[in-house]
Write a protein that holds these residues in place. Structure first.
Motif, short mmCIF file in Angstrom:
data_model
loop_
_atom_site.label_atom_id
_atom_site.label_comp_id
_atom_site.label_asym_id
_atom_site.label_seq_id
_atom_site.Cartn_x
_atom_site.Cartn_y
_atom_site.Cartn_z
N LYS B 59 0.83 -1.20 0.00
CA LYS B 59 0.00 0.00 0.00
C LYS B 59 0.87 1.25 0.00
CE LYS B 59 -3.20 -2.69 2.76
NZ LYS B 59 -3.81 -2.91 4.09
N ARG B 60 0.35 2.28 -0.67
CA ARG B 60 1.02 3.57 -0.69
C ARG B 60 -0.01 4.65 -0.40
NH1 ARG B 60 4.60 0.60 -0.50
NH2 ARG B 60 6.36 0.30 -1.94
N TYR B 61 0.44 5.70 0.28
CA TYR B 61 -0.44 6.80 0.63
C TYR B 61 0.21 8.14 0.32
CZ TYR B 61 -3.00 3.31 3.41
OH TYR B 61 -3.71 2.21 3.83
N SER B 62 -0.62 9.12 -0.02
CA SER B 62 -0.12 10.48 -0.16
C SER B 62 0.43 10.92 1.20
CB SER B 62 -1.28 11.40 -0.56
OG SER B 62 -0.91 12.75 -0.40
N PRO B 63 1.67 11.42 1.22
CA PRO B 63 2.27 11.81 2.50
C PRO B 63 1.43 12.84 3.26
CG PRO B 63 3.93 11.73 0.79
CD PRO B 63 2.61 11.56 0.11
N SER B 64 0.79 13.75 2.53
CA SER B 64 0.04 14.82 3.19
C SER B 64 -1.27 14.32 3.80
CB SER B 64 -0.26 15.95 2.20
OG SER B 64 -1.07 15.49 1.14
N LYS B 66 -1.64 10.81 4.69
CA LYS B 66 -1.40 9.45 5.16
C LYS B 66 -2.06 9.13 6.49
CE LYS B 66 2.35 6.15 5.85
NZ LYS B 66 3.81 5.90 5.74
N SER B 67 -2.06 10.09 7.40
CA SER B 67 -2.61 9.84 8.74
C SER B 67 -4.13 9.65 8.70
CB SER B 67 -2.25 10.99 9.68
OG SER B 67 -2.85 12.19 9.24
N ARG B 68 -4.77 10.05 7.62
CA ARG B 68 -6.23 10.00 7.55
C ARG B 68 -6.76 8.90 6.63
NH1 ARG B 68 -8.00 15.38 5.20
NH2 ARG B 68 -10.05 14.45 5.61
N LEU B 69 -5.88 8.25 5.90
CA LEU B 69 -6.32 7.31 4.88
C LEU B 69 -6.02 5.86 5.25
CD1 LEU B 69 -5.00 9.13 1.66
CD2 LEU B 69 -7.37 9.01 2.45
#
Lengths: 110, 121
Positions: B59-64, B66-69
């Motif tokens: 999995k990958r998340y947008s750094p901005s 990440k805490s919410r996704l």
């Protein structure tokens, strides 16, 4: 503020050739391939160019892409009215460990 | 033929959690090299990549964000679910899911139609 920089607008007359630039950095375009998407008004984006200069099946050869260093370009030759759309560049960014998009360029066919 | 369709609420209140489902057909998320991503677009603004899940559950998340996704997949149901916590009016956007193929070297080759989400009290 998008990671990849595109001009907000571009224009041309039918039959002309236009180019759209996309500027990045050493962590994205500099080391990864660039993809381009076309978004017609009110529709979802569509893959136009992948791996810098490859066209998916069905995309006219009027569309071409190139990359040099940390920049890329999309060229549209023989401009047609149906090319009026928003165009986005995209690439993987190794520093961010994710995809990044440009801010989009609105192409107007005069 | 590959198709994807997003579903979820059209309206959420600030601070609530948004749950979006991407239901797809024409491919399997257990096939090597395949992925499904989420991208959003606020009205009149640019595309923003949110998250990506691969066939191997990487999995990958947008750094901005990440805490919410959180992104998950259910291979048996051909679905990918994205949850976003603590929604805010600035999260108002059309949310797209898209197919990522090794054949196109990581490009999103097929997109869903998108689903508009409004965040308002």
């Amino acid at each position: 503020q998008s990671v990849l920089t595109q001009p907000p607008s571009a224009s041309g007359t039918p039959g002309q050739r236009v180019t759209i630039s996309c500027s990045g950095s050493s962590s994205n375009i500099g080391i990864n391939t660039v993809n381009w998407y076309q978004q017609l008004p009110g529709t979802a984006p569509k893959l136009l160019i992948y791996t810098n200069n490859q066209r998916p099946s069905g995309v006219p050869d009027r569309f071409s892409g190139s990359k040099s260093g940390t920049s890329a370009s999309l060229a549209i030759s023989g401009l047609q009215s149906e090319d009026e759309a928003d165009y986005y560049c995209a690439a993987w960014d190794d520093s961010l460990n994710g995809q990044v998009f440009g801010g989009g360029t609105k192409l107007t066919v005069l | 033929q590959i198709t994807l369709k997003e579903s979820g609420p059209t309206l959420v209140k600030p601070t609530q959690t948004l749950t979006l489902t991407c239901t797809f057909s024409g491919f399997s998320l257990s096939t090597s090299g395949v992925g499904v991503g989420w991208i959003r677009q606020p009205p009149g603004k640019a595309l923003e990549w949110l998250s990506l899940i691969y066939w191997d559950d990487n999995k990958r998340y947008s750094p901005s964000l990440k805490s919410r996704l959180t992104i998950t997949k259910d291979t048996s149901k051909n679905q990918v679910v994205l949850t976003m916590t603590n929604m805010d009016p600035v999260d108002t956007a059309t949310y797209y899911c898209a197919h990522l193929s090794v054949s196109y070297y990581g490009a999103f080759d097929i997109w869903g139609q998108g689903t508009m989400v409004t965040v308002s009290s």
